[in-house]
Design a protein around this motif. Sequence first.
Motif, short mmCIF file in Angstrom:
data_model
loop_
_atom_site.label_atom_id
_atom_site.label_comp_id
_atom_site.label_asym_id
_atom_site.label_seq_id
_atom_site.Cartn_x
_atom_site.Cartn_y
_atom_site.Cartn_z
N ARG A 83 -35.76 18.40 -93.50
CA ARG A 83 -35.70 19.86 -93.67
C ARG A 83 -34.65 20.24 -94.72
NH1 ARG A 83 -35.45 23.25 -88.26
NH2 ARG A 83 -36.99 24.59 -89.27
N HIS A 84 -34.41 19.34 -95.65
CA HIS A 84 -33.37 19.56 -96.67
C HIS A 84 -33.61 20.86 -97.43
CE1 HIS A 84 -30.37 18.72 -99.71
NE2 HIS A 84 -31.29 18.72 -100.68
N GLY A 85 -34.83 21.09 -97.86
CA GLY A 85 -35.14 22.30 -98.63
C GLY A 85 -34.87 23.57 -97.86
N GLU A 86 -35.25 23.57 -96.58
CA GLU A 86 -35.04 24.75 -95.74
C GLU A 86 -33.55 25.02 -95.56
OE1 GLU A 86 -36.36 26.42 -91.33
OE2 GLU A 86 -37.37 24.70 -92.22
N HIS A 87 -32.77 23.96 -95.37
CA HIS A 87 -31.32 24.14 -95.20
C HIS A 87 -30.68 24.64 -96.50
CE1 HIS A 87 -30.22 22.33 -91.20
NE2 HIS A 87 -31.51 22.05 -91.26
N ILE A 88 -31.05 24.03 -97.62
CA ILE A 88 -30.46 24.43 -98.90
C ILE A 88 -30.72 25.91 -99.19
CG2 ILE A 88 -30.75 24.20 -101.40
CD1 ILE A 88 -28.90 22.11 -100.24
N SER A 89 -31.92 26.36 -98.90
CA SER A 89 -32.27 27.76 -99.18
C SER A 89 -31.46 28.74 -98.34
CB SER A 89 -33.77 27.99 -98.94
OG SER A 89 -34.09 27.85 -97.56
N ALA A 90 -30.89 28.24 -97.24
CA ALA A 90 -30.14 29.11 -96.33
C ALA A 90 -28.63 28.87 -96.39
CB ALA A 90 -30.62 28.89 -94.89
N TYR A 91 -28.19 28.03 -97.31
CA TYR A 91 -26.79 27.59 -97.31
C TYR A 91 -25.89 28.32 -98.30
CZ TYR A 91 -27.09 23.66 -94.02
OH TYR A 91 -27.19 22.88 -92.88
N GLY A 92 -26.33 29.46 -98.84
CA GLY A 92 -25.46 30.27 -99.67
C GLY A 92 -26.02 30.54 -101.06
N GLU A 93 -25.70 31.73 -101.59
CA GLU A 93 -26.16 32.13 -102.92
C GLU A 93 -25.34 31.44 -104.00
OE1 GLU A 93 -28.72 34.10 -103.77
OE2 GLU A 93 -29.27 34.20 -101.65
N GLY A 94 -26.01 31.00 -105.05
CA GLY A 94 -25.31 30.37 -106.17
C GLY A 94 -24.90 28.94 -105.93
N ASN A 95 -25.40 28.34 -104.86
CA ASN A 95 -25.01 26.99 -104.49
C ASN A 95 -25.48 25.94 -105.50
OD1 ASN A 95 -23.53 25.40 -102.74
ND2 ASN A 95 -25.18 25.13 -101.27
N GLU A 96 -26.52 26.29 -106.27
CA GLU A 96 -27.02 25.35 -107.28
C GLU A 96 -25.98 25.12 -108.39
OE1 GLU A 96 -27.82 29.42 -108.70
OE2 GLU A 96 -28.17 28.39 -106.79
N ARG A 97 -25.08 26.08 -108.58
CA ARG A 97 -24.02 25.91 -109.58
C ARG A 97 -22.94 24.95 -109.10
NH1 ARG A 97 -21.24 30.32 -109.91
NH2 ARG A 97 -22.32 31.62 -108.39
N ARG A 98 -22.88 24.77 -107.78
CA ARG A 98 -21.86 23.89 -107.19
C ARG A 98 -22.39 22.49 -106.91
NH1 ARG A 98 -21.66 23.45 -101.61
NH2 ARG A 98 -20.01 22.06 -100.89
N LEU A 99 -23.59 22.40 -106.34
CA LEU A 99 -24.15 21.11 -105.94
C LEU A 99 -24.82 20.42 -107.13
CD1 LEU A 99 -25.71 21.92 -102.43
CD2 LEU A 99 -23.49 20.88 -102.94
N THR A 100 -23.99 19.82 -107.97
CA THR A 100 -24.47 19.19 -109.21
C THR A 100 -24.43 17.68 -109.17
OG1 THR A 100 -22.24 19.25 -110.16
CG2 THR A 100 -23.65 21.18 -110.54
N GLY A 101 -23.86 17.12 -108.11
CA GLY A 101 -23.64 15.67 -108.07
C GLY A 101 -22.28 15.29 -108.61
N LYS A 102 -21.51 16.29 -109.07
CA LYS A 102 -20.15 16.06 -109.56
C LYS A 102 -19.17 16.82 -108.67
CE LYS A 102 -21.69 15.70 -114.38
NZ LYS A 102 -21.55 16.26 -115.76
N HIS A 103 -17.88 16.55 -108.89
CA HIS A 103 -16.82 17.27 -108.18
C HIS A 103 -17.00 17.21 -106.66
CE1 HIS A 103 -17.19 19.31 -112.21
NE2 HIS A 103 -15.93 18.86 -112.24
N GLU A 104 -17.22 16.00 -106.16
CA GLU A 104 -17.32 15.75 -104.71
C GLU A 104 -18.51 16.46 -104.07
OE1 GLU A 104 -13.38 15.42 -102.58
OE2 GLU A 104 -12.73 16.58 -104.31
N THR A 105 -19.63 16.50 -104.78
CA THR A 105 -20.85 17.08 -104.21
C THR A 105 -22.03 16.15 -104.46
OG1 THR A 105 -21.62 18.27 -106.18
CG2 THR A 105 -20.00 19.39 -104.79
N ALA A 106 -23.06 16.34 -103.67
CA ALA A 106 -24.34 15.67 -103.91
C ALA A 106 -25.22 16.60 -104.73
CB ALA A 106 -25.02 15.35 -102.58
N SER A 107 -26.26 16.06 -105.35
CA SER A 107 -27.21 16.89 -106.08
C SER A 107 -27.97 17.77 -105.10
CB SER A 107 -28.20 16.02 -106.86
OG SER A 107 -29.28 16.80 -107.33
N ILE A 108 -28.19 19.00 -105.49
CA ILE A 108 -28.90 19.94 -104.62
C ILE A 108 -30.34 19.50 -104.37
CG2 ILE A 108 -29.75 21.44 -106.49
CD1 ILE A 108 -29.07 23.84 -104.64
N ASN A 109 -30.90 18.70 -105.27
CA ASN A 109 -32.31 18.30 -105.18
C ASN A 109 -32.53 17.02 -104.38
OD1 ASN A 109 -33.23 20.45 -106.88
ND2 ASN A 109 -32.37 19.32 -108.62
#
Length: 432
Positions: free
Chosen positions: A336-362
């Motif tokens: 259910r990754h897609g469903e969670h991502i869509s509900a996890y905050g606005e603008g999160n794609e700018r943060r979840l890039t795979g850099k700076h201690e994050t995983a890729s949003i995709n």
Amino acid sequence: MAQILAPTSQWQMKVTKSSATASPMTAKMWGSLVLKQNKKGPTRSSTKFRVLATKSEGYTINRLEGLLNLDLTPFTDKIIAEYIWIGGSGIDVRSKSRTISKPVEDPSELPKWNYDGSSTGQAPGEDSEVILYPQAIFKDPFRGGNNILVICDAYTPQGEPIPTNKRARAAEIFKNKKVIDEVPWYGIEQEYTLLQTDVKWPLGWPVGGYPGPQGPYYCGAGADKSFGRDISDAHYKACLYAGINISGTNGEVMPGQWEYQVGPSVGIEAGDHIWASRYILERITEQAGVVLTLDPKPIEGDWNGAGCHTNYSTKSMREDGGFEVIKKAILNLSLRHGEHISAYGEGNERRLTGKHETASINTFSWGVANRGCSIRVGRETEKQGKGYLEDRRPASNMDPYIVTSLLAETTLLWEPTLEAEALAAQKLSLNV
């Protein structure tokens, strides 16, 4: 998970005096000075006027401070209740005050109230009345005494939750017997950024410029590394006073960015405590003349974003054999990754890039002690064979009602098909 701390002694915000030379003046003193001035005729110089003006300003400030700190309890049973709700953006907090006839201990003792929803983007002008239902009470660290902060959710006059009321749906999930029996715990790490008022640039940064690169700021000390510690400390104490389950705080990787942790909290309580803590933080930054932002990527480039990592466990995860339960929960989360991502905050794609201690949003991933994964499992959890998982995907502006209830729903109530489960298990085994 964060450790629960008990409230400490009362803490109050105080107004700073504008001048070290200013002193209180009684009406009698002021009248005497004016009388003497009149007897002497026209003023010969402006010096005396300036002195009197300074004393008058100091007197006004001292009177204001005195009124703000008035203890009402010896004089009346009445209290002030600050009704707090979430506005139309889904992230802004609104509030207004009302007098209650006596101290209360439970939200059920408080009356429902209404507000103009057309002014918050939550109702049309021709049918603007929205009803507030009191849901949780906290002590008011600004007014002190028996005064309270009241977390509310919003309904139509017909009793239906309005679209921005995410608490109502979360409450339904947390009332499910399967969820109740598993006693879901949450420890939420709220990151935030402090901005200079006029330029909307991080606190401590040169206007229009940049500080040195990241490295010395995380949990740092010193005037060139830590910006906004007084706000963080004031917020910490205010939350403890209020009865919020705040368990710690620290400076973050990007200068001008901070984090505090709330939990362990059970079920719907987690969302109530986060929203109350956010309101208190908004009020403290208001008094400090600093702007609070929960933007998940306030500064583009080689700077860390701001998240709201959510630590989660169930009774079965915390007992012997819990690591297998955790892995099953991770499997469900992957599906259910897609469903969670869509509900996890606005603008999160700018943060979840795979850099700076994050995983890729995709891409969904998990790992032990890996902060570059969607889900992190601690070394101690792996060693003990039980414990909790950390969902690192939520943005700093996420709605805690949505995130906490969605975690419970996906791991406790939702069942994937056998085929999907098998494919997901195979894929996850390759990512570990």
